[in-house]
Write a protein that holds these residues in place. Structure first.
Motif, PDB file in Angstrom:
ATOM      1  N   GLN A   1       9.785 -11.445  10.834  1.00 59.53           N
ATOM      2  CA  GLN A   1       9.038 -12.595  11.341  1.00 59.53           C
ATOM      3  C   GLN A   1       7.543 -12.327  11.327  1.00 59.53           C
ATOM      4  O   GLN A   1       6.753 -13.206  10.977  1.00 59.53           O
ATOM      5  CB  GLN A   1       9.500 -12.939  12.753  1.00 59.53           C
ATOM      6  N   ARG A   2       7.157 -11.099  11.682  1.00 61.71           N
ATOM      7  CA  ARG A   2       5.733 -10.744  11.634  1.00 61.71           C
ATOM      8  C   ARG A   2       5.180 -10.881  10.225  1.00 61.71           C
ATOM      9  O   ARG A   2       4.053 -11.360  10.014  1.00 61.71           O
ATOM     10  CB  ARG A   2       5.555  -9.308  12.153  1.00 61.71           C
ATOM     11  N   LEU A   3       5.970 -10.504   9.228  1.00 60.63           N
ATOM     12  CA  LEU A   3       5.501 -10.562   7.841  1.00 60.63           C
ATOM     13  C   LEU A   3       5.393 -11.992   7.324  1.00 60.63           C
ATOM     14  O   LEU A   3       4.680 -12.242   6.347  1.00 60.63           O
ATOM     15  CB  LEU A   3       6.440  -9.744   6.947  1.00 60.63           C
ATOM     16  N   ARG A   4       6.073 -12.921   7.954  1.00 59.95           N
ATOM     17  CA  ARG A   4       5.917 -14.317   7.535  1.00 59.95           C
ATOM     18  C   ARG A   4       4.508 -14.822   7.790  1.00 59.95           C
ATOM     19  O   ARG A   4       4.062 -15.784   7.153  1.00 59.95           O
ATOM     20  CB  ARG A   4       6.940 -15.198   8.260  1.00 59.95           C
ATOM     21  N   ALA A   5       3.805 -14.173   8.713  1.00 58.52           N
ATOM     22  CA  ALA A   5       2.426 -14.566   9.019  1.00 58.52           C
ATOM     23  C   ALA A   5       1.413 -13.896   8.097  1.00 58.52           C
ATOM     24  O   ALA A   5       0.241 -14.257   8.104  1.00 58.52           O
ATOM     25  CB  ALA A   5       2.104 -14.225  10.472  1.00 58.52           C
ATOM     26  N   GLY A   6       1.847 -12.924   7.304  1.00 62.09           N
ATOM     27  CA  GLY A   6       0.930 -12.228   6.404  1.00 62.09           C
ATOM     28  C   GLY A   6       1.250 -10.754   6.340  1.00 62.09           C
ATOM     29  O   GLY A   6       2.156 -10.258   7.029  1.00 62.09           O
ATOM     30  N   PRO A   7       0.530  -9.990   5.487  1.00 60.57           N
ATOM     31  CA  PRO A   7       0.824  -8.564   5.315  1.00 60.57           C
ATOM     32  C   PRO A   7       0.720  -7.779   6.621  1.00 60.57           C
ATOM     33  O   PRO A   7      -0.065  -8.120   7.511  1.00 60.57           O
ATOM     34  CB  PRO A   7      -0.248  -8.112   4.312  1.00 60.57           C
ATOM     35  N   LEU A   8       1.508  -6.725   6.708  1.00 61.90           N
ATOM     36  CA  LEU A   8       1.466  -5.787   7.827  1.00 61.90           C
ATOM     37  C   LEU A   8       0.715  -4.549   7.343  1.00 61.90           C
ATOM     38  O   LEU A   8       1.177  -3.861   6.429  1.00 61.90           O
ATOM     39  CB  LEU A   8       2.885  -5.423   8.258  1.00 61.90           C
ATOM     40  N   SER A   9      -0.437  -4.275   7.923  1.00 59.62           N
ATOM     41  CA  SER A   9      -1.308  -3.203   7.427  1.00 59.62           C
ATOM     42  C   SER A   9      -1.530  -2.134   8.483  1.00 59.62           C
ATOM     43  O   SER A   9      -1.365  -2.372   9.689  1.00 59.62           O
ATOM     44  CB  SER A   9      -2.665  -3.782   6.986  1.00 59.62           C
ATOM     45  N   GLY A  10      -1.902  -0.967   8.026  1.00 57.82           N
ATOM     46  CA  GLY A  10      -2.207   0.155   8.901  1.00 57.82           C
ATOM     47  C   GLY A  10      -2.713   1.320   8.080  1.00 57.82           C
ATOM     48  O   GLY A  10      -3.077   1.164   6.910  1.00 57.82           O
ATOM     49  N   THR A  11      -2.705   2.498   8.669  1.00 57.06           N
ATOM     50  CA  THR A  11      -3.228   3.698   8.014  1.00 57.06           C
ATOM     51  C   THR A  11      -2.089   4.593   7.555  1.00 57.06           C
ATOM     52  O   THR A  11      -1.126   4.817   8.280  1.00 57.06           O
ATOM     53  CB  THR A  11      -4.131   4.487   8.976  1.00 57.06           C
ATOM     54  N   ALA A  12      -2.224   5.067   6.325  1.00 56.80           N
ATOM     55  CA  ALA A  12      -1.322   6.091   5.784  1.00 56.80           C
ATOM     56  C   ALA A  12      -2.185   7.170   5.164  1.00 56.80           C
ATOM     57  O   ALA A  12      -3.347   6.929   4.806  1.00 56.80           O
ATOM     58  CB  ALA A  12      -0.382   5.487   4.754  1.00 56.80           C
ATOM     59  N   PHE A  13      -1.620   8.357   5.041  1.00 55.76           N
ATOM     60  CA  PHE A  13      -2.378   9.492   4.526  1.00 55.76           C
ATOM     61  C   PHE A  13      -1.828   9.903   3.169  1.00 55.76           C
ATOM     62  O   PHE A  13      -0.611   9.935   2.960  1.00 55.76           O
ATOM     63  CB  PHE A  13      -2.324  10.657   5.523  1.00 55.76           C
ATOM     64  N   ASP A  14      -2.735  10.197   2.238  1.00 54.26           N
ATOM     65  CA  ASP A  14      -2.313  10.556   0.888  1.00 54.26           C
ATOM     66  C   ASP A  14      -2.058  12.053   0.791  1.00 54.26           C
ATOM     67  O   ASP A  14      -2.140  12.788   1.790  1.00 54.26           O
ATOM     68  CB  ASP A  14      -3.330  10.085  -0.154  1.00 54.26           C
ATOM     69  N   ALA A  15      -1.756  12.528  -0.416  1.00 54.21           N
ATOM     70  CA  ALA A  15      -1.382  13.929  -0.619  1.00 54.21           C
ATOM     71  C   ALA A  15      -2.531  14.891  -0.360  1.00 54.21           C
ATOM     72  O   ALA A  15      -2.315  16.098  -0.257  1.00 54.21           O
ATOM     73  CB  ALA A  15      -0.847  14.125  -2.038  1.00 54.21           C
TER      74      ALA A  15
ATOM     75  N   GLY B   1      -4.461  14.345   2.317  1.00 55.88           N
ATOM     76  CA  GLY B   1      -4.699  14.184   3.737  1.00 55.88           C
ATOM     77  C   GLY B   1      -5.742  13.138   4.075  1.00 55.88           C
ATOM     78  O   GLY B   1      -6.147  13.029   5.242  1.00 55.88           O
ATOM     79  N   ARG B   2      -6.161  12.350   3.067  1.00 52.00           N
ATOM     80  CA  ARG B   2      -7.165  11.327   3.318  1.00 52.00           C
ATOM     81  C   ARG B   2      -6.511  10.051   3.839  1.00 52.00           C
ATOM     82  O   ARG B   2      -5.458   9.637   3.352  1.00 52.00           O
ATOM     83  CB  ARG B   2      -7.955  11.014   2.047  1.00 52.00           C
ATOM     84  N   ALA B   3      -7.151   9.430   4.811  1.00 50.73           N
ATOM     85  CA  ALA B   3      -6.649   8.186   5.376  1.00 50.73           C
ATOM     86  C   ALA B   3      -6.871   7.046   4.390  1.00 50.73           C
ATOM     87  O   ALA B   3      -7.944   6.886   3.819  1.00 50.73           O
ATOM     88  CB  ALA B   3      -7.348   7.889   6.695  1.00 50.73           C
ATOM     89  N   ARG B   4      -5.812   6.252   4.193  1.00 50.87           N
ATOM     90  CA  ARG B   4      -5.876   5.096   3.310  1.00 50.87           C
ATOM     91  C   ARG B   4      -5.279   3.893   4.034  1.00 50.87           C
ATOM     92  O   ARG B   4      -4.404   4.037   4.893  1.00 50.87           O
ATOM     93  CB  ARG B   4      -5.071   5.336   2.023  1.00 50.87           C
TER      94      ARG B   4
ATOM     95  N   GLY C   1       0.901  13.519   6.038  1.00 49.03           N
ATOM     96  CA  GLY C   1       1.618  13.518   7.298  1.00 49.03           C
ATOM     97  C   GLY C   1       1.562  12.149   7.944  1.00 49.03           C
ATOM     98  O   GLY C   1       0.740  11.303   7.574  1.00 49.03           O
ATOM     99  N   LEU C   2       2.409  11.922   8.920  1.00 51.91           N
ATOM    100  CA  LEU C   2       2.440  10.619   9.558  1.00 51.91           C
ATOM    101  C   LEU C   2       1.128  10.322  10.277  1.00 51.91           C
ATOM    102  O   LEU C   2       0.617   9.200  10.220  1.00 51.91           O
ATOM    103  CB  LEU C   2       3.604  10.556  10.554  1.00 51.91           C
ATOM    104  N   ARG C   3       0.563  11.335  10.937  1.00 54.35           N
ATOM    105  CA  ARG C   3      -0.671  11.149  11.701  1.00 54.35           C
ATOM    106  C   ARG C   3      -1.859  11.885  11.103  1.00 54.35           C
ATOM    107  O   ARG C   3      -2.934  11.899  11.683  1.00 54.35           O
ATOM    108  CB  ARG C   3      -0.467  11.622  13.146  1.00 54.35           C
ATOM    109  N   GLY C   4      -1.672  12.486   9.923  1.00 50.58           N
ATOM    110  CA  GLY C   4      -2.772  13.170   9.270  1.00 50.58           C
ATOM    111  C   GLY C   4      -2.301  14.400   8.518  1.00 50.58           C
ATOM    112  O   GLY C   4      -1.154  14.828   8.623  1.00 50.58           O
ATOM    113  N   GLY C   5      -3.210  14.982   7.720  1.00 46.00           N
ATOM    114  CA  GLY C   5      -2.884  16.164   6.950  1.00 46.00           C
ATOM    115  C   GLY C   5      -1.968  15.848   5.785  1.00 46.00           C
ATOM    116  O   GLY C   5      -1.759  14.681   5.421  1.00 46.00           O
TER     117      GLY C   5
END
Length: 612
Positions: free
Chosen positions: A244-258, A260-263, A528-532
């Motif tokens: 239901q949340r996605l019906r209102a638009g994309p769900l965005s947040g922070t993920a970390f790449d290989a 360790g940079r936040a994207r 990592g989930l929260r960094g690194g």
């Protein structure tokens, strides 16, 4: 009964000259002989032309053996390059059978249909009607001869080429539909059926209603008997809230790449979420993560769900391994669509809308009608060129020895399909593997599916070899949003106790991440989930400031096996060094004081160890 049929299947007739097949040792599979079978493009003879189908057959087999033809899924997967894998998985059936595989027309080395625009897509990327129409136009009028009915005729030509009176068929996923259609069309030529991850007895539904209708049961079963304690108490409600949340638009947040940079990462639509949930039934580690990830996203922490996107997306597939062109050409002509392919596009859209409106929402809840429409063959095929489509075989399935295998957590071909088919075949036997997803013979780690195959091959009652066993990987808890949310390890008070427990949970979560990536076929490195970040090579994992719990970062090297062992440096509000072993035991120093604790494994389970 099966033994008698197999002996009968071993009786050979003279192969037809029109279907002559010459075999020579395969280069990549020395235990198989390879060759090409020439078949008509149009088996009815109205349109000229031929196709060359790649075939592989075991070189060594028992005298008088019958043929077992194994069929891959898709539609679009190749088989010949997987001949050795088939032989390993189906070994219990090969005591008195010779295994034969073929790349079905339009796949692998049998003229794989290549539509670059579609082939560039990955698991979460939607097909559009425009891209499907472009693919169909690229293939041209010959697309009319890449249907299941044409593959059935090819298999009959294969039988004649080997001079076999009868053949046994084994199919996986879409291969089960091909096997069913062959058995209906050629009941006297069918000796036995082994069907794994079963397409139901009716043509595949254009809206995928079998998947949507049974998904809530799969989610509840995954979490039954407290298996999701710490993750969620309402997996279906969590999914519905995120959808239901996605019906209102994309769900965005922070993920970390290989590195360790936040994207910034996003789930773009409800349709994409539906693809992600379905993709999980091919990856037991990802499937285990979903309940906690959905619950966390519902509570406002989408990090775990967004991190799963890379796993679900998977690698790109070359057409030689999985032809998306063949997939849509066969799908549009085989699926039960609410409109004829001869109808004008505007008429098709109206018929599709009317058909969807007539379906009770309870049949696809918690999804919206728009998500069902946009993710379906019904939508994909709206602009498919006018093509005549013959009706599927209308005859009954023959009363031959039949074994059905189903994973109880299979989403794309749910257990209910196999039950529906079993009711139509007298004497059919069904084995449902607890905790297993899609493609049982290649993924069952308990061994009960292999026991079922052995009993079936011996003509015995299969029974319930999976009783008291489960392939299910333990469901991890919902990821902590702070160090304060972590209970201290017993005997280690205050923040040091929280950090100790968090460090062990982080080690186990890092191992889980590696196994998840290995299973998905993506690079075994990531954030990592929260960094690194982490990186795996040669079953050694390097952690670099890897964080699963906010405020706790680990660096070091860990050796993987049935458990995990190594030394890690802990940094954060409490720092130190820990020696870790067996996934749940650590000793060392934190905050300048000695610590020792054995947790029993923060995310561990017997299934994790088996699948490792």
């Amino acid at each position: 009964m099966l033994t008698a049929l197999v002996v009968g299947a071993g009786a050979l007739t003279a192969p037809s000259a029109a279907f002559a097949l010459r075999l020579a040792p395969c280069r990549a599979e020395p235990s198989f002989s390879c060759g090409e079978l020439r078949v008509p493009l149009d088996h009815r003879g109205a349109v000229p032309g031929t196709l060359r189908l790649a075939v592989a057959a075991q070189r060594s087999y028992p005298r008088g053996a019958g043929l077992l033809v194994a069929l891959s899924g898709g539609p679009g997967q190749s088989s010949v390059d997987a001949a050795g894998s088939f032989a390993m998985s189906l070994d219990p059936l090969l005591r008195d059978r010779r295994l034969v595989v073929l790349d079905q027309r339009g796949t692998g080395r049998s003229g794989a249909l290549d539509c670059p625009r579609l082939q560039r897509l990955r698991a979460l990327d939607p097909f559009t009607p425009e891209a499907v129409a472009e693919c169909a136009a690229r293939i041209g009028p010959r697309r009319a001869f890449y249907r299941t009915v044409d593959t059935v005729a090819d298999i009959e030509a294969l039988r004649r080429a080997f001079g076999a009176q009868r053949i046994a068929l084994m199919g996986i996923s879409y291969g089960t539909w091909v096997a069913q259609e062959y058995a209906r069309a050629h009941p006297r030529r069918t000796a036995a059926l082994v069907l794994d991850s079963v397409v139901g007895p009716q043509p595949p539904d254009g809206f995928y209603l079998d998947t949507y209708r049974n998904l809530p049961r799969v989610l509840r079963e995954q979490c039954a008997e407290g298996r999701c304690d710490g993750a969620t108490t309402d997996p279906v409600g969590d999914l519905g809230a995120v959808a239901q949340r996605l019906r209102a638009g994309p769900l965005s947040g922070t993920a970390f790449d290989a590195s360790g940079r936040a994207r910034t990462a996003s789930l773009r639509s409800e349709e994409e979420l539906s693809f992600l949930v379905t993709a999980a039934d091919l990856n037991p580690f990802m499937q285990a993560r979903l309940p906690g990830a959905l619950a966390a996203a519902r509570a406002g922490d989408p990090a775990a769900l967004l991190r799963l996107r890379r796993i679900a997306q998977g690698p790109r597939s070359p057409a030689s391994e999985l032809s998306f062109g063949l997939n849509v050409v066969t799908g549009c002509q085989d699926a039960a669509l609410p409109y004829p392919l001869g109808a004008a596009p505007k008429t098709r859209a109206a018929l599709a809308s009317a058909a969807l409106a007539a379906i009770p929402p309870s049949d696809y809840a918690p999804w919206s009608a728009e998500a069902v429409r946009s993710s379906s063959y019904v939508d994909d095929c709206l602009l498919f060129p006018a093509t005549p489509t013959p009706a599927p075989s209308s005859g009954p399935l023959p009363s031959v020895p039949t074994l059905l295998l189903a994973g109880r957590l299979d989403v794309r071909t749910p257990l209910e399909n196999a039950r529906d088919l079993k009711a139509l075949v007298p004497g059919a036997q069904l084995v449902a593997v607890p905790g297993n997803g899609h493609d049982v013979v290649d993924t069952d780690a308990t061994g009960c599916a292999s026991v079922a195959l052995r009993r079936f091959a011996a003509g015995r009652a299969v029974g319930d070899p999976c009783r008291d066993q489960s392939d299910q990987v333990g469901v991890p808890p919902r990821p902590p949003v702070s160090l304060a949310a972590v209970r201290p390890a017993p005997g280690v008070s205050g923040e040091r106790g929280r950090v100790l427990r968090a460090a062990l949970a982080t080690v186990e979560e890092a191992r889980f991440s590696v196994l998840e990536a290995l299973w998905a076929g993506v690079a075994t490195r990531g954030g990592g989930l929260r960094g690194g970040s982490y990186g795996e090579r040669g079953l050694t994992v390097a952690l670099r400031e890897y964080s699963y719990v906010p405020g706790v970062r680990l660096s070091g090297r860990l050796a993987l096996g049935r458990g995990v062992a190594g030394t890690v440096r802990v940094r954060g509000r409490v720092s130190g060094t820990l020696r870790v072993r067996d996934s749940g035991a650590a000793a060392g120093a934190l905050g300048g004081r000695r610590v020792r604790w054995r947790s029993g494994g923060a995310l561990g389970s017997a299934a994790v160890a088996r699948r490792s």
